[in-house]
Design a protein around this motif. Structure first.
Motif, mmCIF file in Angstrom:
data_model
loop_
_atom_site.group_PDB
_atom_site.id
_atom_site.type_symbol
_atom_site.label_atom_id
_atom_site.label_comp_id
_atom_site.label_asym_id
_atom_site.label_seq_id
_atom_site.Cartn_x
_atom_site.Cartn_y
_atom_site.Cartn_z
ATOM 1 N N CYS A 65 -23.638 -10.788 5.251
ATOM 2 C CA CYS A 65 -24.343 -9.983 4.096
ATOM 3 C C CYS A 65 -24.123 -10.968 2.566
ATOM 4 C CB CYS A 65 -23.669 -8.792 3.737
ATOM 5 S SG CYS A 65 -21.856 -8.740 3.275
ATOM 6 N N GLY A 66 -23.160 -11.965 2.568
ATOM 7 C CA GLY A 66 -23.173 -12.499 1.426
ATOM 8 C C GLY A 66 -22.215 -12.020 0.428
ATOM 9 N N GLU A 67 -21.367 -10.912 0.537
ATOM 10 C CA GLU A 67 -20.658 -10.383 -0.041
ATOM 11 C C GLU A 67 -19.134 -11.059 -0.221
ATOM 12 O OE1 GLU A 67 -19.154 -8.679 -2.889
ATOM 13 O OE2 GLU A 67 -20.265 -7.060 -2.234
ATOM 14 N N TYR A 68 -18.392 -10.750 -1.112
ATOM 15 C CA TYR A 68 -17.040 -11.545 -1.209
ATOM 16 C C TYR A 68 -16.264 -10.807 -0.243
ATOM 17 C CZ TYR A 68 -18.584 -14.639 -4.818
ATOM 18 O OH TYR A 68 -18.950 -15.773 -5.936
ATOM 19 N N PHE A 69 -15.201 -11.699 0.294
ATOM 20 C CA PHE A 69 -13.857 -10.993 0.836
ATOM 21 C C PHE A 69 -12.965 -10.572 -0.282
ATOM 22 C CE2 PHE A 69 -15.729 -12.180 4.647
ATOM 23 C CZ PHE A 69 -14.912 -12.211 5.714
ATOM 24 N N GLY A 70 -12.115 -9.371 0.105
ATOM 25 C CA GLY A 70 -11.250 -8.938 -0.637
ATOM 26 C C GLY A 70 -10.052 -8.843 0.028
ATOM 27 N N SER A 71 -8.720 -8.479 -0.420
ATOM 28 C CA SER A 71 -7.491 -8.504 0.228
ATOM 29 C C SER A 71 -7.298 -7.012 0.414
ATOM 30 C CB SER A 71 -6.453 -9.038 -0.618
ATOM 31 O OG SER A 71 -6.281 -8.409 -1.905
ATOM 32 N N LYS A 72 -6.482 -7.062 1.539
ATOM 33 C CA LYS A 72 -6.058 -5.532 1.803
ATOM 34 C C LYS A 72 -4.881 -5.745 2.304
ATOM 35 C CE LYS A 72 -10.556 -4.113 1.537
ATOM 36 N NZ LYS A 72 -10.788 -5.107 0.675
ATOM 37 N N VAL A 73 -4.043 -4.595 2.121
ATOM 38 C CA VAL A 73 -2.587 -4.726 2.748
ATOM 39 C C VAL A 73 -2.453 -3.874 3.713
ATOM 40 C CG1 VAL A 73 -0.208 -4.239 2.198
ATOM 41 C CG2 VAL A 73 -1.572 -5.138 0.320
ATOM 42 N N TRP A 74 -1.962 -4.038 4.946
ATOM 43 C CA TRP A 74 -1.699 -3.520 6.184
ATOM 44 C C TRP A 74 -0.381 -2.881 6.355
ATOM 45 C CZ3 TRP A 74 -5.367 -5.857 10.635
ATOM 46 C CH2 TRP A 74 -6.626 -5.613 10.220
ATOM 47 N N HIS A 75 0.085 -1.808 6.745
ATOM 48 C CA HIS A 75 1.272 -1.466 7.023
ATOM 49 C C HIS A 75 2.304 -1.677 5.841
ATOM 50 C CE1 HIS A 75 0.120 -1.316 11.234
ATOM 51 N NE2 HIS A 75 -0.181 -2.410 11.174
ATOM 52 N N SER A 76 1.768 -1.233 4.685
ATOM 53 C CA SER A 76 2.388 -1.659 3.468
ATOM 54 C C SER A 76 3.889 -0.927 3.342
ATOM 55 C CB SER A 76 1.399 -1.134 2.020
ATOM 56 O OG SER A 76 1.391 0.398 2.223
#
Length: 259
Positions: A65-76
């Motif tokens: 889609c051309g969108e940027y990737f963003g960071s996500k925190v799993w099992h914070s």
């Protein structure tokens, strides 16, 4: 400084002032500073704000889609806490992007793989980069055209003013006035395009300069991920579904890696 009363006072011409360039070591290297300014301007041109806490912010694009990737925190809140990167639009709209998420460590490894391929022909890449920079630094034709347009604008402005002055004693020829005014507006537009082209070449030169500095200082493939080197060399990376990730370097080269 007043030696008697120990008070500071701004020098307003009482004693000679001098500007000394390069008397102290720069906190930030000039080339590095310029590269950061260029990056800031590029991000402003996208019309969007980005989190700059990570070297991967505004650097990873979704091939779907051309969108940027963003960071996500799993099992914070557990010992399994991990930071992943995924398309910011993955769960927006009816159709979802098929690009997979990426762990930060894997992104770093993929960069080193791409860098290894780039460095396999390092000397040729450096030579080509210098040739492009030489062409980008030559703005003589643009400067000559800007000077010619500026002269023509001055003449046209004079003719318009003459028509305005003549209107005091006789009815102004609206057709003649509009023709010259439109001609001046066209010259303004041409000058604006030339200025933007000159600015574009300057930005490209700064990007190539940062890329060249980074590659020239890297004699061997680094063992560990280097954030500064990543910033200098990589323009962006595109993640595609099917397990492909393509790094687009600042010199225009594209290198594909397997996720």
């Amino acid at each position: 400084m007043d030696f008697l009363f120990k008070k500071r006072k701004a020098n307003e011409g009482e004693v000679p002032q001098y500007y000394v360039e390069g008397s102290h070591d720069a906190i930030i290297e000039p080339a590095e500073w310029q590269l950061v300014q260029t990056e800031i301007q590029q991000r402003k041109n996208t019309g969007r704000s980005h989190n700059c806490c990570s070297p991967f912010s505004a650097k990873l694009k979704c091939g779907d889609c051309g969108e940027y990737f963003g960071s996500k925190v799993w099992h914070s809140n557990s010992k399994y806490k991990r930071t992943v990167w995924q398309c910011n639009a993955k769960f927006k709209g009816e159709s979802r992007c098929a690009t997979s998420h990426l762990y930060e460590q894997r992104i770093k490894e993929l960069f080193l793989e791409a860098l290894g391929i780039l460095m396999a022909d390092r000397e040729t890449v450096i030579a080509d980069c210098r040739a492009v920079m030489e062409a980008l630094a030559d703005c003589s034709s643009i400067d000559a055209e800007m000077e010619a347009v500026s002269d023509e604008m001055e003449v046209t402005a004079g003719l318009i003013q003459k028509l305005v002055d003549e209107n005091v004693t006789r009815k102004l020829d609206q057709h003649d006035y509009r023709k010259k005014y439109d001609g001046y507006a066209a010259l303004e537009s041409q000058m604006d395009s030339l200025e933007k082209e000159r600015e574009r070449k300057g930005i490209q030169y700064d990007l190539f300069n940062g890329f060249l500095a980074g590659l020239s200082e890297t004699g061997e493939l680094p063992v560990d991920f280097n954030e500064k080197l990543f910033h200098r060399l990589v323009d962006y990376a595109t993640v595609y579904h099917g397990g492909r990730m393509v790094f687009t370097f600042r010199n225009g080269m594209e290198i594909e890696t397997k996720i």
